[in-house]
Design a protein around this motif. Structure first.
Motif, PDB file in Angstrom:
ATOM      1  N   VAL A  67       0.878  -1.175   0.000  1.00  0.00           N
ATOM      2  CA  VAL A  67       0.000   0.000   0.000  1.00  0.00           C
ATOM      3  C   VAL A  67       0.914   1.222   0.000  1.00  0.00           C
ATOM      4  CG1 VAL A  67      -1.720   1.326   1.295  1.00  0.00           C
ATOM      5  CG2 VAL A  67      -1.951  -1.153   1.098  1.00  0.00           C
ATOM      6  N   SER A  83      -8.533   8.162  -2.425  1.00  0.00           N
ATOM      7  CA  SER A  83      -8.231   6.763  -2.738  1.00  0.00           C
ATOM      8  C   SER A  83      -8.274   6.553  -4.243  1.00  0.00           C
ATOM      9  CB  SER A  83      -9.260   5.842  -2.070  1.00  0.00           C
ATOM     10  OG  SER A  83      -9.374   4.644  -2.816  1.00  0.00           O
ATOM     11  N   TYR A 108      -8.412   3.515   8.777  1.00  0.00           N
ATOM     12  CA  TYR A 108      -7.032   3.063   9.036  1.00  0.00           C
ATOM     13  C   TYR A 108      -6.108   4.280   9.089  1.00  0.00           C
ATOM     14  CZ  TYR A 108      -9.307  -1.270   7.815  1.00  0.00           C
ATOM     15  OH  TYR A 108     -10.181  -2.324   7.801  1.00  0.00           O
ATOM     16  N   VAL A 130      -3.941   7.444  -1.374  1.00  0.00           N
ATOM     17  CA  VAL A 130      -3.605   6.047  -1.094  1.00  0.00           C
ATOM     18  C   VAL A 130      -3.905   5.188  -2.316  1.00  0.00           C
ATOM     19  CG1 VAL A 130      -5.868   5.638   0.010  1.00  0.00           C
ATOM     20  CG2 VAL A 130      -3.995   4.026   0.410  1.00  0.00           C
ATOM     21  N   PRO A 135      -4.202  -7.562  -2.029  1.00  0.00           N
ATOM     22  CA  PRO A 135      -5.625  -7.898  -2.119  1.00  0.00           C
ATOM     23  C   PRO A 135      -6.322  -7.656  -0.785  1.00  0.00           C
ATOM     24  CG  PRO A 135      -4.252  -9.868  -2.352  1.00  0.00           C
ATOM     25  CD  PRO A 135      -3.334  -8.698  -2.342  1.00  0.00           C
ATOM     26  N   GLN A 136      -7.503  -7.066  -0.839  1.00  0.00           N
ATOM     27  CA  GLN A 136      -8.173  -6.670   0.403  1.00  0.00           C
ATOM     28  C   GLN A 136      -9.026  -7.805   0.954  1.00  0.00           C
ATOM     29  OE1 GLN A 136     -10.184  -2.915  -0.121  1.00  0.00           O
ATOM     30  NE2 GLN A 136      -8.446  -2.020  -1.216  1.00  0.00           N
ATOM     31  N   GLY A 137      -8.877  -8.036   2.258  1.00  0.00           N
ATOM     32  CA  GLY A 137      -9.700  -9.040   2.907  1.00  0.00           C
ATOM     33  C   GLY A 137      -9.304 -10.469   2.574  1.00  0.00           C
ATOM     34  N   GLY A 139      -6.519 -11.834   3.830  1.00  0.00           N
ATOM     35  CA  GLY A 139      -5.655 -12.340   4.889  1.00  0.00           C
ATOM     36  C   GLY A 139      -4.188 -12.011   4.668  1.00  0.00           C
ATOM     37  N   LEU A 140      -3.899 -11.148   3.696  1.00  0.00           N
ATOM     38  CA  LEU A 140      -2.503 -10.759   3.470  1.00  0.00           C
ATOM     39  C   LEU A 140      -2.225  -9.397   4.099  1.00  0.00           C
ATOM     40  CD1 LEU A 140      -2.161 -12.072  -0.191  1.00  0.00           C
ATOM     41  CD2 LEU A 140      -1.556 -13.210   1.963  1.00  0.00           C
ATOM     42  N   SER A 141      -3.167  -8.950   4.897  1.00  0.00           N
ATOM     43  CA  SER A 141      -3.004  -7.775   5.736  1.00  0.00           C
ATOM     44  C   SER A 141      -2.811  -6.473   4.972  1.00  0.00           C
ATOM     45  CB  SER A 141      -1.865  -7.992   6.731  1.00  0.00           C
ATOM     46  OG  SER A 141      -2.257  -7.429   7.956  1.00  0.00           O
ATOM     47  N   SER A 142      -3.737  -6.199   4.077  1.00  0.00           N
ATOM     48  CA  SER A 142      -3.741  -4.884   3.434  1.00  0.00           C
ATOM     49  C   SER A 142      -4.000  -3.800   4.482  1.00  0.00           C
ATOM     50  CB  SER A 142      -4.802  -4.826   2.341  1.00  0.00           C
ATOM     51  OG  SER A 142      -6.108  -4.944   2.873  1.00  0.00           O
ATOM     52  N   SER A 143      -4.717  -4.158   5.555  1.00  0.00           N
ATOM     53  CA  SER A 143      -5.024  -3.142   6.572  1.00  0.00           C
ATOM     54  C   SER A 143      -3.759  -2.686   7.291  1.00  0.00           C
ATOM     55  CB  SER A 143      -6.058  -3.663   7.569  1.00  0.00           C
ATOM     56  OG  SER A 143      -5.617  -4.842   8.205  1.00  0.00           O
ATOM     57  N   PHE A 146      -1.712  -0.539   5.011  1.00  0.00           N
ATOM     58  CA  PHE A 146      -2.276   0.810   4.914  1.00  0.00           C
ATOM     59  C   PHE A 146      -1.884   1.626   6.154  1.00  0.00           C
ATOM     60  CE2 PHE A 146      -6.596   3.142   3.986  1.00  0.00           C
ATOM     61  CZ  PHE A 146      -5.911   4.320   3.761  1.00  0.00           C
ATOM     62  N   GLU A 175      -5.474   0.004  14.823  1.00  0.00           N
ATOM     63  CA  GLU A 175      -6.413  -1.025  14.346  1.00  0.00           C
ATOM     64  C   GLU A 175      -7.281  -1.553  15.500  1.00  0.00           C
ATOM     65  OE1 GLU A 175      -5.265  -3.347  11.135  1.00  0.00           O
ATOM     66  OE2 GLU A 175      -6.877  -4.793  11.350  1.00  0.00           O
TER      67      GLU A 175
HETATM   68  P1  ADP Z   1      -6.880  -7.686   5.185  1.00  0.00           P
HETATM   69  O1  ADP Z   1      -6.083  -6.916   6.166  1.00  0.00           O
HETATM   70  O2  ADP Z   1      -6.827  -9.149   5.408  1.00  0.00           O
HETATM   71  O3  ADP Z   1      -6.571  -7.351   3.756  1.00  0.00           O
HETATM   72  P2  ADP Z   1      -9.008  -6.209   6.384  1.00  0.00           P
HETATM   73  O4  ADP Z   1     -10.476  -6.350   6.338  1.00  0.00           O
HETATM   74  O5  ADP Z   1      -8.339  -6.230   7.709  1.00  0.00           O
HETATM   75  O6  ADP Z   1      -8.407  -7.311   5.406  1.00  0.00           O
HETATM   76  O7  ADP Z   1      -8.581  -4.850   5.702  1.00  0.00           O
HETATM   77  C1  ADP Z   1      -9.055  -4.523   4.406  1.00  0.00           C
HETATM   78  C2  ADP Z   1      -9.501  -3.079   4.375  1.00  0.00           C
HETATM   79  O8  ADP Z   1      -8.356  -2.197   4.356  1.00  0.00           O
HETATM   80  C3  ADP Z   1     -10.260  -2.724   3.117  1.00  0.00           C
HETATM   81  O9  ADP Z   1     -11.630  -3.072   3.228  1.00  0.00           O
HETATM   82  C4  ADP Z   1     -10.047  -1.219   3.039  1.00  0.00           C
HETATM   83  O10 ADP Z   1     -10.921  -0.546   3.905  1.00  0.00           O
HETATM   84  C5  ADP Z   1      -8.633  -1.049   3.581  1.00  0.00           C
HETATM   85  N1  ADP Z   1      -7.670  -0.995   2.466  1.00  0.00           N
HETATM   86  C6  ADP Z   1      -6.753  -1.911   2.117  1.00  0.00           C
HETATM   87  N2  ADP Z   1      -6.078  -1.537   1.010  1.00  0.00           N
HETATM   88  C7  ADP Z   1      -6.589  -0.331   0.641  1.00  0.00           C
HETATM   89  C8  ADP Z   1      -6.333   0.583  -0.427  1.00  0.00           C
HETATM   90  N3  ADP Z   1      -5.423   0.322  -1.373  1.00  0.00           N
HETATM   91  N4  ADP Z   1      -7.067   1.716  -0.480  1.00  0.00           N
HETATM   92  C9  ADP Z   1      -8.001   1.980   0.443  1.00  0.00           C
HETATM   93  N5  ADP Z   1      -8.298   1.150   1.468  1.00  0.00           N
HETATM   94  C10 ADP Z   1      -7.601   0.007   1.578  1.00  0.00           C
END
Ligand code: ADP
Ligand code: MG
Length: 406
Positions: A67, A83, A108, A130, A135-137, A139-143, A146, A175
């Protein structure tokens, strides 16, 4: 990510450079004067599952997806965040950072800024952007990526001292307390501290960590997203935590110094564990032996014995399937298929379970064959519908957060 057969339902990796980020930034905000760009990666845990909340050990790597948060200082206390993926901009004031129920993805970023301000760090207003390809959601921790990218960008713009461990902890707190998700420390730690070519051995109790070298060539980390998301993750997760606590309570009655399952040595478990109710006993067995597997992994990796590490990954999967009972038929199928493919040294489910991803250690020259064979074999095992949602990410161990320079 390498080019894979057309058939492969992979989500493409986004090639981003500081130049391309600056160009988008200028389009949104009119100019890119003084803009600083931070990147932070997603992560995958190689071994050490359901050990974090038992004060145990984990061994994640950062992946080659990230991210990116770009930010430019403003003379006032206004923050704008755009975004790229959602094509939405929000605006708020640093003196009044509140949870946003409408644009949840902004929390976040808001959470991190709030934690910084609450620590007495006076931030500059920012125009920020941003974008990301974690990949979001999945399990690879996009949160966590971010959060860490947000904190890093804020640091670049407002120039305050903060060491990397402190940053990881602050992002975890954002978080936990602002977004409202009770995650452990692994994700933010890996995203901030990981090093290319290394796995991060982390003691979740003391936060002591060590960079453990992975083979410098010839190996790839391949992540298979089963496409399965089961709603029972949260309730089962809470059940497991309760069962672990029951185990701790029992062991404390025989060994008063025990605070968490991490403190129960294998010998004591074998001596006293027979008294436990069968389910609690199985859960404890997983956690206690999984911790020893992580420690053993560090040893064999240091010795360059990647085959032994692969075997520990398989053992971890079997334990999660049979003792901790958090796998599911689709994850088991992915691991069983992988085991039969050429050049696969180890495979296991990764993450909380009941769906999500497997992580595979694959010899580089066998990766194309893996990616070609997996979808069809998965379709046979789990059905066409599941296989249609399969995603494969080929990655390696990459660096944690850093500034993206021109
Ligand atoms: P994971 O951490 O497993 O990917 P989470 O549900 O904990 O799943 O976090 C995903 C959330 O993080 C997304 O729904 C979004 O709100 C936020 N997020 C992740 N990447 C981005 C991005 N590139 N732009 C905006 N929001 C993002
Ligand atoms: Mg997350």
């Amino acid at each position: 990510m390498r080019a894979i057969e057309k058939k492969m339902p992979a989500t493409e990796k986004m090639p981003v450079t500081a130049g391309s980020v600056r160009a988008v930034f200028s389009r949104i905000y009119g100019n890119a004067d003084g803009v600083r760009i931070a990147r932070a990666p997603g992560r995958v845990n190689l071994i050490g599952e359901h050990t974090d909340y038992n004060d145990g050990y984990v061994l994640p790597v950062a992946i080659d997806r990230q991210v990116i948060v770009a930010a430019q200082p403003r003379p006032d206390r206004v923050v704008k965040l755009y975004s790229v993926e959602y094509d939405i901009q929000v605006e708020f004031n640093l003196d009044q950072i509140q949870y946003d129920v409408e644009h949840r993805w902004t929390n976040y970023f808001r959470g991190v800024l709030k934690m910084l301000e609450d620590r007495g760090i006076r931030l500059k207003g920012m125009n920020a952007l941003v974008t990301g390809d974690v990949p979001q959601g999945a399990g690879l921790s996009s949160s966590a990526a971010f959060e860490v990218a947000s904190c890093y960008a804020a640091q670049l713009v407002s120039d305050f001292p903060m060491d990397p461990v402190e940053m990881a902890l602050l992002c975890q707190q954002a978080e936990n307390d602002f977004v409202g998700v009770s995650c452990g420390i692994m994700d933010q730690f890996a995203s901030r501290m990981a090093r290319q070519g290394h796995a991060l051995f982390l003691d979740c109790r003391t936060r002591a960590y060590e960079q453990v070298p992975l083979p410098s060539r010839g190996m790839r980390i391949v992540i298979c997203d089963s496409g399965v998301r089961r709603g029972l993750v949260d309730s089962e997760y809470n059940n497991r935590r309760r069962e672990c606590e029951a185990g701790v309570a029992y062991f404390r009655s025989v060994l008063p110094d025990i605070i968490a399952l991490r403190d129960v040595p294998v010998e004591e478990f074998e001596e006293y564990g027979g008294e436990l109710p069968p389910v609690v006993r199985k859960r404890c067995a997983h956690v206690i032996y999984e911790n020893t597997r992580v420690q053993r992994s560090v040893e064999v990796l240091k010795a360059g014995d990647i085959a032994a590490f692969g075997r520990l990954m398989y053992e971890s999967h079997e334990s999660l399937r049979d003792l901790y009972e958090v796998s599911c038929p689709e994850l088991d199928a992915l691991v069983d298929i992988a085991r039969g493919l050429r050049g696969v040294l180890g495979a296991r489910m990764t993450g909380a379970g009941f769906g999500g991803c497997t992580v595979n250690l694959v010899e580089e020259d066998a990766v194309d064959g893996f990616c070609a064979a997996m979808p069809e074999a998965y379709a046979r095992a789990a059905g066409e519908e599941r296989a249609g949602r399969l995603k494969i990410y080929v990655t390696s161990a990459e660096d944690g957060a850093m500034e993206l320079l021109v």
